[in-house]
Write a protein that holds these residues in place. Structure first.
Motif, PDB file in Angstrom:
ATOM      1  N   PRO A 143       0.814  -1.216   0.000  1.00 46.09           N
ATOM      2  CA  PRO A 143       0.000   0.000   0.000  1.00 46.09           C
ATOM      3  C   PRO A 143       0.847   1.265   0.000  1.00 46.09           C
ATOM      4  O   PRO A 143       1.940   1.291   0.552  1.00 46.09           O
ATOM      5  N   ALA A 324      -0.084  -2.969  10.456  1.00 50.55           N
ATOM      6  CA  ALA A 324      -1.463  -2.632  10.107  1.00 50.55           C
ATOM      7  C   ALA A 324      -2.342  -2.889  11.315  1.00 50.55           C
ATOM      8  O   ALA A 324      -2.278  -3.973  11.913  1.00 50.55           O
ATOM      9  N   VAL A 325      -3.136  -1.893  11.672  1.00 49.25           N
ATOM     10  CA  VAL A 325      -4.027  -2.019  12.828  1.00 49.25           C
ATOM     11  C   VAL A 325      -5.376  -1.424  12.469  1.00 49.25           C
ATOM     12  O   VAL A 325      -5.512  -0.701  11.478  1.00 49.25           O
ATOM     13  N   ARG A 326      -6.366  -1.713  13.285  1.00 47.44           N
ATOM     14  CA  ARG A 326      -7.615  -0.968  13.154  1.00 47.44           C
ATOM     15  C   ARG A 326      -7.362   0.454  13.658  1.00 47.44           C
ATOM     16  O   ARG A 326      -6.588   0.642  14.597  1.00 47.44           O
ATOM     17  N   PRO A 327      -8.019   1.450  13.055  1.00 47.05           N
ATOM     18  CA  PRO A 327      -7.748   2.844  13.438  1.00 47.05           C
ATOM     19  C   PRO A 327      -7.857   3.103  14.943  1.00 47.05           C
ATOM     20  O   PRO A 327      -7.098   3.908  15.491  1.00 47.05           O
ATOM     21  N   SER A 328      -8.749   2.409  15.623  1.00 47.91           N
ATOM     22  CA  SER A 328      -8.905   2.635  17.061  1.00 47.91           C
ATOM     23  C   SER A 328      -7.688   2.161  17.850  1.00 47.91           C
ATOM     24  O   SER A 328      -7.553   2.485  19.032  1.00 47.91           O
ATOM     25  N   MET A 350      -5.911   4.510   6.915  1.00 50.87           N
ATOM     26  CA  MET A 350      -5.674   3.152   6.439  1.00 50.87           C
ATOM     27  C   MET A 350      -5.218   2.239   7.567  1.00 50.87           C
ATOM     28  O   MET A 350      -5.023   1.041   7.346  1.00 50.87           O
ATOM     29  N   LEU A 352      -2.266   2.236   9.059  1.00 49.63           N
ATOM     30  CA  LEU A 352      -0.905   1.755   8.785  1.00 49.63           C
ATOM     31  C   LEU A 352       0.128   2.601   9.530  1.00 49.63           C
ATOM     32  O   LEU A 352       0.072   3.823   9.505  1.00 49.63           O
ATOM     33  N   GLY A 385      -2.817  -5.659  18.385  1.00 41.56           N
ATOM     34  CA  GLY A 385      -3.550  -6.660  17.596  1.00 41.56           C
ATOM     35  C   GLY A 385      -3.372  -6.455  16.108  1.00 41.56           C
ATOM     36  O   GLY A 385      -4.308  -6.648  15.323  1.00 41.56           O
ATOM     37  N   GLY A 386      -2.167  -6.035  15.715  1.00 42.17           N
ATOM     38  CA  GLY A 386      -1.934  -5.676  14.321  1.00 42.17           C
ATOM     39  C   GLY A 386      -1.222  -6.757  13.531  1.00 42.17           C
ATOM     40  O   GLY A 386      -0.843  -7.800  14.067  1.00 42.17           O
ATOM     41  N   ASP A 387      -1.046  -6.498  12.249  1.00 48.12           N
ATOM     42  CA  ASP A 387      -0.356  -7.400  11.328  1.00 48.12           C
ATOM     43  C   ASP A 387       0.959  -6.754  10.920  1.00 48.12           C
ATOM     44  O   ASP A 387       0.974  -5.636  10.421  1.00 48.12           O
ATOM     45  N   ASP A 405       4.115 -11.851   9.107  1.00 45.29           N
ATOM     46  CA  ASP A 405       3.518 -12.437  10.307  1.00 45.29           C
ATOM     47  C   ASP A 405       3.181 -13.904  10.072  1.00 45.29           C
ATOM     48  O   ASP A 405       2.924 -14.316   8.946  1.00 45.29           O
ATOM     49  N   CYS A 407       1.003 -16.875   9.607  1.00 44.27           N
ATOM     50  CA  CYS A 407      -0.371 -17.001   9.130  1.00 44.27           C
ATOM     51  C   CYS A 407      -1.189 -17.988   9.962  1.00 44.27           C
ATOM     52  O   CYS A 407      -2.398 -18.094   9.775  1.00 44.27           O
TER      53      CYS A 407
ATOM     54  N   ASP B 163     -14.189   1.854  14.184  1.00 45.99           N
ATOM     55  CA  ASP B 163     -13.415   1.277  13.077  1.00 45.99           C
ATOM     56  C   ASP B 163     -14.289   0.977  11.867  1.00 45.99           C
ATOM     57  O   ASP B 163     -13.793   0.513  10.843  1.00 45.99           O
ATOM     58  N   THR B 242      -7.697  -5.768   9.941  1.00 47.05           N
ATOM     59  CA  THR B 242      -6.882  -4.599   9.586  1.00 47.05           C
ATOM     60  C   THR B 242      -6.957  -4.329   8.089  1.00 47.05           C
ATOM     61  O   THR B 242      -6.613  -3.256   7.632  1.00 47.05           O
ATOM     62  N   TYR B 244      -5.022  -5.839   6.014  1.00 50.21           N
ATOM     63  CA  TYR B 244      -3.681  -6.111   5.468  1.00 50.21           C
ATOM     64  C   TYR B 244      -3.085  -7.353   6.112  1.00 50.21           C
ATOM     65  O   TYR B 244      -1.935  -7.364   6.554  1.00 50.21           O
ATOM     66  N   PRO B 246      -1.423 -11.111   6.488  1.00 51.82           N
ATOM     67  CA  PRO B 246      -0.328 -11.707   5.724  1.00 51.82           C
ATOM     68  C   PRO B 246      -0.826 -12.777   4.766  1.00 51.82           C
ATOM     69  O   PRO B 246      -1.896 -13.343   4.942  1.00 51.82           O
TER      70      PRO B 246
END
Lengths: 436, 539
Positions: A143, A324-328, A350, A352, A385-387, A405, A407, B163, B242, B244, B246
Motif C-alpha cells: 500500500p 497494520a491495525v484498526r484505526p482505534s 488506512m 498503517l 492486535g496488528g499485522d 507475520d 499465518c 473502526d 486490519t 492487510y 499476511p
C-alpha cells in the motif's frame, strides 16, 4: 539436484532459448541471491517458453519488474535465473470512453499514467518508484498513501493474463468493471509476490482525473490529538492521502516544521471543487496551513516524496516495519514505538504505521541492533492486535526470520495453493509467507 | 430422481458442449429440454438446463448419516421427509429442480464443522444454502447431497463503530445489517435487488453487487475477514480486520466462489458512512440507445454517480400497470435513473452536469426527486421491475451479462434483433453504469417450442456479449446455469487454473460439487491429451 546437474540443466536451458533474451547478470547479489543469468522475454509467448523450460528442468527464477521492491519478502532460496519482465512493455488497448486499459506487465506505471492522463483519467495504482512496473505493483500490492482515496490495488484490477509456472498462458477476469464469472484468480495473484504465476498483462480500471486538488498541513505536539484528527481528516469525502510524519521524516521530504512539533499531518484532497474547498477549510479551521506548492497538480510533490520515503533503505542499515491495525488501535501501536530515534509515518485512515529504526543512535548498527528493533516492532504489533511486515532490513538479518507475520493454520491453505500452482517451486522460491 | 442409461447421458453432454471452433471458445447449445421436466406454473424464474451429470447410480445419503446429523442439530433441524425436502429442490433457478438427500439447519460454527465432518466420513457431498434467492442454481443439490442451510445463523455479533466494522453470521439478511447500523450513520454497501431476503453469506458466495456497485463496490470490496468451515470440517479464519493480513488474498479468492471452497460461518465487513447528501434524477428518453449514450457521456465526463440504471419502454409499461407504478411516462422509450451521493456542497453542480448531459443526449425531460418520498418512488419502479414482470406469464427468465459500457447500444440492438428472430418479447432493465445487462423474457415453459426459443435466444445473447468483450455474469454467478458457457470465455488452461484453486481448498471435491467449472472439456484438440470421444466428463 547437485551443482553439476544444475549447471547442465542451466546450460541446456540457455541453449534452448533465443540468445537475444539471455544476458549476464553480473556478480551482484539481488534480494540476497545470485542468479546465474538473466532472461528477459520479449512477449507472452517467449515468457511461456522460458517458464516451460525452467519447469521442465526443475530450475527456479527470481522475478523482477522495475526492481523497486526486490527486497520485499523473505530471502529466496538459491535461484538459477533472474527473470525480468522489462521486455513485456506497452499499452495494448486504451478505451477512454469506457475508462479501462490493458497494459503489458513490464510497463512502468508512470508511462501508463501519462497515456491515460491525456484522456482525462488516472491509473489508481500507486507506484513507489519511477521504475515501478504495473506487474510489480500488482504482485507486491504494497500500500501507498494514495490508496486511501484510490482504493486498494486489488480494486483496480479487472483481469489478468498470467503465465503459469509450467508455461501455460492463462487469463482470468475480463475487461469490464463488474464481473463474477468464475473464480476471482486475479485477487489470488495480487500481492502473491509472483509465487503463483508471472503476470503477462493486466486490464485495469481507471478513475477520472479529479477536478482539483490541494494539500494542507497541521502540526501537533500531542500524539493522541494527531491520531484523532488524522482519522477524522482521512474520512473527509475528498481525502486522497493523509499521513502523520515524525520530525525527521518532515525534514527528509522538505516540510518545514517547528521544534515543538512532534507530528506533522499532511492531507491531500482531490475531487470536485466544492468538496475539496470544504475539506481544506476543515483542516484550516483545526489550525492547518498551506505549505509551499499547496494547490493543484503542484501539490502532488508532497505525497510523491512521502511515497519515495516509504521505499527508501532505512538509515544506516536499520529496519523499517509496517504494522497494520484498526484505526482505534493506532495509539496503542504508536506508544511503544515513540522512543529513541524511531521515525514514524502513520496513515491513520488506512490504519498503517511505518516505523523506521535507524542503524545508529539507540539502535547501534549491526545485526544485534536490528534484532532489538524487530522485537520492538513485534511488541507494538502484538499490543495493538496488528499485522506486521518487516519491509526493509539488511539481508543478513533476514535469515532466521519470516518477514511476514505467522499465518497460523491458514498457512496450510497457502502451501496447498503453492503446490497446485507451482509444484516444482520455480517462482520466487522461499520469498513469501512461511518461506513459500 | 433422475434415471437414464449411459448412452442417454452421453447424448446430452454432446448437445451441451456443441461443436468446438478453432481457438479458445466453443458454442454450447442448450436447446434440448430434459424429457422428465414437469410443468411448474408457480415458478417465476428459470434458466437453460445445464449439462450437469447426474449419475444413475446416485443414492440418497445413508440412514446412519441422517442419525448422526440429527444428533448434531436435533431431529427438528434435520429434514428428511419428501415434503420437507421439496422446498429445497431449487433456488431462484427453478428449472432442473433436484431434491436433495437431506437438509440440516445448524445454529453454530461448531455444528457446521461437525456436519461437514460427518458428511466427509460418509463420503457425502454437501451444499451450503442461504435464502435460496440465487439465480444460477448455485444452491441446487443432487439426491445424494446434504444441504446445509444457514438461515438460523443470523446474528449481528459485533458493530465496531469507531473502526466501521461489523461482524455478522451468514444467515443475516442483507438489508437488516444496514438497518441495524443506520443509527450510527453507517451502511453496508452491497444492495442487490433481493436485499430484503438474501443473506450476507449468500452475498459472499456470489460476490453480490446491486445498483450502487458502480460507486460503492461489490461484496468483495466490503469483506475483510471470514471464518470458514473448510471442506474437511476444520475451522479457519482468513483475512484480517486490519485489511492487510499476511499471505495470499484468500478472502478475495473465496468471495464469489459460490459456496464451492468452504462454508462461511462468520463475516467481518467494512461499513461505509451514510452519504452527506443524495440527488436522484430521472431522465426521460425517446429510446434506449439515447439513454445509453447519456450514460457513456456521464462516465466520460469524470462524474462517478452512485448508480446509473436504465428501464426500457416495455418495462415501463409493465411497471405502470402494477403495484410498483411510479408515474413513469408510458410513451417514454426509456428512463435513466441516476443517483449522485457525497458531499452535499458538491451535489448541485454534479446534478446540473448530469442534467445537461442527458439533454444533450436527447432527453425530453429530466426530473429531480424533490424529497425522500419521490426518491423512494423512483427506486420502487426500478427495484420492482422484476416483480412486476411476474404478472405477465407463468415463467420469467432474467438474464445477466456484462459488456463494455460503450458497447451497450450495439448489444441492446442485438438483443432486440434476437428477440425478433425468436418471436419473443424481451424487456430490459439494467445497471447501465457498469454495463450489466438484464434482458428479461416472460414465457410459459409448458409451451415446449417457446421454451426452446427462450433458451436458444439466451445462448445467442450470451455469445453476443462475449463477442464484444463482455463476460457471462455480473451478479448472478455461474452456478449450474452457465457452467458450460464458461468454455465460451475460457480455455482449458484457464479453467485448469481455476481447478487448482478449488483443489487447494477441496481436494476431495465434496463441497458443492459440479458447479462453476464445466463438466465437459472444450475443444478436444486443446486438451492435454487426445481423446476419442467427442467430449468427456472432466474428472
Amino acid at each position: 539436484m547437485n551443482d553439476a546437474s544444475r549447471r547442465e540443466r542451466l546450460a541446456s536451458l540457455k541453449a534452448a532459448l533465443d540468445p537475444d533474451l539471455v544476458s549476464d547478470v553480473g556478480s551482484q547479489e539481488i534480494a540476497g541471491v545470485r542468479p546465474s543469468m538473466c532472461v528477459t522475454p520479449s512477449d507472452g509467448a517467449s515468457l511461456a517458453v522460458v517458464l516451460a523450460g525452467l519447469h521442465e528442468r526443475e530450475l527456479s527464477a527470481l522475478i523482477q519488474g522495475g526492481g523497486t521492491r526486490m527486497n520485499l519478502g523473505n530471502v529466496p532460496r538459491p535461484v538459477d535465473v533472474l527473470l525480468s519482465t522489462a521486455g513485456l512493455r506497452g499499452v495494448r488497448r486504451f478505451e477512454p470512453d469506457d475508462g479501462v486499459i490493458e497494459v503489458a506487465a513490464g510497463t512502468p506505471v508512470v508511462e501508463v499514467q501519462e497515456v491515460v492522463a491525456a484522456g482525462g483519467w488516472q491509473l489508481p495504482l500507486v507506484a513507489p518508484g519511477l521504475a515501478s512496473t504495473v506487474g510489480g505493483v500488482i504482485a507486491s500490492a504494497a500500500p501507498g498513501p494514495r490508496n486511501l482515496g484510490l482504493g486498494p490495488v486489488r480494486r483496480a484490477i479487472l483481469g489478468l493474463e498470467v503465465v503459469m509456472a509450467s508455461g501455460e498462458r492463462t487469463r482470468c477476469g475480463g475487461q469490464v468493471v463488474k464481473n463474477v464469472t468464475g473464480y476471482d484468480l486475479a485477487k489470488l495473484y495480487t500481492g502473491s509476490l509472483g509465487t503463483l504465476g508471472v503476470i503477462e498483462s493486466a486490464w485495469l480500471r481507471l478513475e477520472p482525473t479529479p477536478r482539483t486538488s490541494c494539500v494542507r498541513v497541521i502540526e501537533f505536539s500531542q500524539t493522541s490529538r494527531a491520531l484523532e484528527l488524522g482519522v477524522e481528516v482521512s474520512r473527509r469525502t475528498s481525502a486522497r492521502a493523509c499521513a502523520l510524519l515524525s520530525p525527521e521524516i518532515c525534514r527528509r521530504v522538505g516540510l518545514p516544521h517547528s521544534l515543538a512539533a512532534a507530528w506533522m499531518l499532511v492531507a491531500e484532497f482531490a475531487g470536485e471543487v466544492a468538496e475539496v474547498r470544504q475539506d481544506a477549510a476543515f483542516v484550516e479551521a483545526a489550525g492547518g496551513a498551506s505549505p509551499e506548492s499547496a494547490e493543484g497538480e503542484d501539490s502532488r510533490i508532497w505525497f510523491d516524496r512521502i511515497g519515495t520515503e516509504l521505499i527508501a533503505e532505512p538509515e544506516a542499515n536499520g529496519l523499517r516495519a509496517r504494522i497494520a491495525v484498526r484505526p482505534s488501535k493506532l495509539a496503542a501501536c504508536c506508544a511503544p514505538l515513540l522512543k529513541g530515534d524511531t521515525r514514524l509515518v502513520v496513515m491513520p485512515g488506512m490504519g498503517l504505521v511505518y516505523a523506521e529504526f535507524p542503524g545508529s543512535g539507540s539502535h547501534a548498527g549491526g545485526p544485534r541492533a536490528v534484532e532489538d528493533a524487530i522485537s520492538d516492532a513485534r511488541e507494538a504489533a502484538t499490543i495493538a492486535g496488528g499485522d506486521l511486515v518487516l519491509e526493509a532490513l539488511p539481508v543478513e538479518c533476514k535469515h532466521g526470520h519470516d518477514v511476514f507475520d505467522d499465518c497460523g493454520p491458514v498457512q496450510s491453505i497457502a502451501a496447498a495453493l503453492k503446490r497446485e500452482f507451482d509444484p516444482r517451486d520455480v517462482l520466487n522460491p522461499g520469498r513469501f509467507t512461511g518461506a513459500l | 430422481m433422475r434415471s437414464g442409461t449411459s448412452s442417454d447421458w452421453t447424448k446430452k453432454t454432446w448437445i451441451a458442449s456443441g461443436c468446438p471452433d478453432p481457438g479458445r471458445s466453443t458454442r454450447p447449445h442448450f436447446s434440448q429440454r430434459k424429457p422428465e421436466l414437469e410443468p411448474n406454473p408457480g415458478c417465476t424464474l428459470v434458466a437453460p438446463p445445464s449439462s450437469a451429470f447426474y449419475s444413475p447410480e446416485m443414492q440418497s445419503p445413508p440412514e446412519s448419516l441422517c442419525t448422526a446429523l440429527s444428533e448434531i442439530v436435533g431431529s427438528e433441524a434435520c429434514l428428511s421427509r419428501p415434503e420437507e425436502l421439496f422446498v429445497y429442490a431449487c433456488d431462484g433457478l427453478t428449472l432442473d429442480p433436484t431434491t436433495p438427500g437431506l437438509v440440516v439447519l445448524p445454529q453454530t460454527t461448531e455444528q457446521v464443522s461437525a456436519i461437514v465432518k460427518e458428511c466427509r466420513r460418509h463420503g457425502t457431498p454437501f451444499v451450503p444454502r442461504g435464502a435460496g434467492t440465487g439465480l444460477s442454481g448455485g444452491a441446487h443439490a443432487a439426491s445424494n447431497a446434504v444441504v446445509i442451510e444457514l438461515s438460523r445463523m443470523k446474528a449481528i455479533l459485533e458493530v465496531n463503530v469507531p473502526d466501521r466494522i461489523a461482524v455478522v453470521q451468514p444467515g443475516l439478511v442483507n438489508v437488516d445489517l444496514s438497518s441495524a447500523v443506520a443509527r450510527h450513520g453507517l451502511f453496508f454497501a452491497p444492495d442487490p435487488s433481493s436485499q430484503m431476503v438474501c443473506t450476507i453469506g449468500g452475498n459472499v458466495a456470489e460476490n453480490s453487487g446491486g445498483p450502487h456497485t458502480l460507486k460503492h463496490g461489490a461484496t468483495s470490496d466490503s469483506v475483510i475477514a471470514l471464518e470458514v468451515v473448510m471442506p474437511d470440517g476444520e475451522v479457519v479464519r482468513i483475512g484480517s480486520q486490519t485489511g492487510y493480513g499476511p499471505g495470499y488474498d484468500l478472502v478475495g479468492a473465496f468471495t464469489g466462489s459460490e459456496g464451492t471452497l468452504g462454508i462461511v460461518t462468520e463475516i467481518s465487513v467494512r461499513l461505509q458512512p451514510l452519504p452527506d447528501g443524495v440527488e436522484t434524477i430521472l431522465g426521460i428518453f425517446p429510446d434506449v440507445v439515447s439513454a445509453c449514450h447519456a450514460v457513456s457521456q456521464v462516465v466520460r465526463s469524470g462524474l462517478v454517480p452512485a448508480a446509473l440504471e436504465i428501464i426500457d419502454q416495455r418495462t415501463i409499461e409493465v411497471v405502470e400497470d402494477s403495484a410498483y407504478a411510479a408515474g413513469l411516462p408510458r410513451d417514454a422509450g426509456a428512463v435513466l435513473l441516476a443517483e449522485l451521493d457525497g458531499a452535499r456542497c458538491a451535489l448541485k453542480d454534479q446534478l446540473e452536469r448530469v442534467r445537461a448531459l442527458c439533454l444533450e443526449a436527447g432527453a425530453s425531460d429530466v426530473r429531480v426527486a424533490q424529497d425522500d418520498e419521490e426518491r423512494a418512488l423512483f427506486w420502487r419502479a426500478r427495484k420492482g421491475s422484476f416483480g412486476a414482470m411476474g404478472r405477465l406469464a407463468p415463467d420469467l427468465y432474467v438474464h445477466d451479462a456484462v459488456v463494455p459500457r460503450a458497447r451497450l447500444p450495439e448489444i441492446l440492438a442485438k438483443v432486440s434483433a434476437i428477440a425478433e428472430s425468436y418471436e419473443l418479447t424481451i424487456a430490459n432493465v439494467f445497471h447501465a453504469g457498469d454495463g450489466n445487462l438484464h434482458p428479461i423474457i416472460s414465457f410459459d415453459r409448458r409451451d415446449e417450442d417457446e421454451l426452446r426459443r427462450v433458451l436458444a435466444a439466451g445462448s445467442e445473447i450470451l455469445e453476443a456479449c462475449v463477442a464484444v468483450g463482455g463476460v457471462l455474469t455480473g451478479e448472478h454467478g455461474i452456478g449450474k446455469e452457465k457452467q458450460e458457457f464458461m468454455k465460451l470465455l475460457f480455455s482449458d488452461d484457464d479453467l485448469d487454473a481455476m481447478k487448482r484453486l478449488r483443489r487447494a481448498f477441496d481436494p476431495a471435491g465434496v463441497c458443492n460439487p459440479d458447479k462453476i467449472i464445466p463438466l465437459t472439456r472444450g475443444c478436444v484438440e486443446s486438451a492435454p491429451s487426445a481423446r476419442e470421444a467427442p467430449d468427456e466428463l472432466v474428472p
